[in-house]
Design an enzyme around this catalytic site. Sequence first.
Site, PDB file in Angstrom:
ATOM      1  N   ILE A  69      -0.375   6.637  -1.347  1.00  0.00           N
ATOM      2  CA  ILE A  69      -1.029   7.234  -0.191  1.00  0.00           C
ATOM      3  C   ILE A  69      -2.088   8.210  -0.687  1.00  0.00           C
ATOM      4  O   ILE A  69      -1.813   9.067  -1.534  1.00  0.00           O
ATOM      5  CB  ILE A  69      -0.024   7.981   0.703  1.00  0.00           C
ATOM      6  CG1 ILE A  69       1.126   7.068   1.104  1.00  0.00           C
ATOM      7  CG2 ILE A  69      -0.732   8.551   1.944  1.00  0.00           C
ATOM      8  CD1 ILE A  69       0.715   5.813   1.809  1.00  0.00           C
ATOM      9  N   GLY A 303      -0.750   4.282  10.368  1.00  0.00           N
ATOM     10  CA  GLY A 303      -1.410   4.481   9.088  1.00  0.00           C
ATOM     11  C   GLY A 303      -0.388   4.737   8.004  1.00  0.00           C
ATOM     12  O   GLY A 303       0.717   4.196   8.032  1.00  0.00           O
ATOM     13  N   GLU A 304      -0.758   5.553   7.040  1.00  0.00           N
ATOM     14  CA  GLU A 304       0.052   5.931   5.880  1.00  0.00           C
ATOM     15  C   GLU A 304       0.692   4.737   5.163  1.00  0.00           C
ATOM     16  O   GLU A 304       1.739   4.870   4.517  1.00  0.00           O
ATOM     17  CB  GLU A 304       1.106   6.992   6.247  1.00  0.00           C
ATOM     18  CG  GLU A 304       2.200   6.601   7.203  1.00  0.00           C
ATOM     19  CD  GLU A 304       3.088   7.783   7.641  1.00  0.00           C
ATOM     20  OE1 GLU A 304       4.329   7.606   7.639  1.00  0.00           O
ATOM     21  OE2 GLU A 304       2.547   8.853   7.977  1.00  0.00           O
ATOM     22  N   GLY A 305       0.092   3.561   5.280  1.00  0.00           N
ATOM     23  CA  GLY A 305       0.591   2.383   4.586  1.00  0.00           C
ATOM     24  C   GLY A 305       1.811   1.757   5.221  1.00  0.00           C
ATOM     25  O   GLY A 305       2.407   0.832   4.643  1.00  0.00           O
TER      26      GLY A 305
END
Length: 339
Positions: A69, A303-305
């Site tokens: 991240i 988000g954030e993978g």
Amino acid sequence: MTAMPMQAFRDQLTGLTDINQAAADAAIARDAVLTKPAGALGQLETLAVWLSGWQGQHPPRYAKPQVIIFAGNHGVCDQGVSAFPQEVTAQMVANFKSGGAAINQLALAFGASFTVEALDLDNPTADFTAGPAMTESETAAALSAGWNAVDETSDILVVGEMGIGNTTVAAALSAALFGGGGADWAGPGTGVSSDGVKRKAQVIDAGLKRHKDNLADPLEILRCLGGREIAAMAGAILAARQKHVPVLLDGFVASAAAAVLYKASGRALDHCVAAHVSAEPGHRRLLDALDKEPLLSLGMRLGEGSGAALALAIIKAAVVTHNGMASFADAGVSGEKPA
């Protein structure tokens, strides 16, 4: 950490590594004799071939998935484009480091290593409506941070991001790369109102107008309209290509980072699979522009993978079925008769 000059990234984009066709062919040959009708496992079969080819080995491996991240702050937040204050970026980085975020749980669930790289959070990029978001040296440093974060022994890579305001930045990049205006690409992001979305569109249009003379070069678009975490994701995706590590693309912001590479070289994302399509309206349009069909569609927009990390379960399933199933000969099962 060594920072590469911008020219080095341009050189990498003109000297991309290729798929290992022998490894891919070996996967195709094994798939043809497994105890199932041809094509019965659908995308699990094609993913196993893709993994073998881009890992450069057969059988494909799922032993060291990596999640990274990148976090950055954006000067364009001064234009009121986000529902959250910028200090949330640093607060979420602390949450990542303490293991409290969704991405931490997903990485743990699927056996992935996890790191977070905070990129000069106390020094946001410049407001792109007033000038370039980054200098060339800042862009190169962010690209280098991404490049250096990729472990070349990883089996597959997930890159994600944290950065208040970065859906505005992703929308601006998408418009600059593929055409259209702010209204075509802006969405609610972290949950802004319809009036907030209109504000984002206006800000994007102002940025496009400000940098209209720099929109022919994808890396210049990244410099003028992008952010440190987005440049870092682009650097990581390019490094993964050169290090023979396949990549799962996350949501709108990560896909915008990948889009910079795609516009610089149409082959640059051959080692990437779109993990999911997010609820952010521009993401589906962006995936269509990248010619990527997502594996999942779950209405996620964190988000954030997180969406890409969730898709690691599918990757693992592709590997274990391909590697662990018996062949018709091994199992003493009659194969399909010729048509």
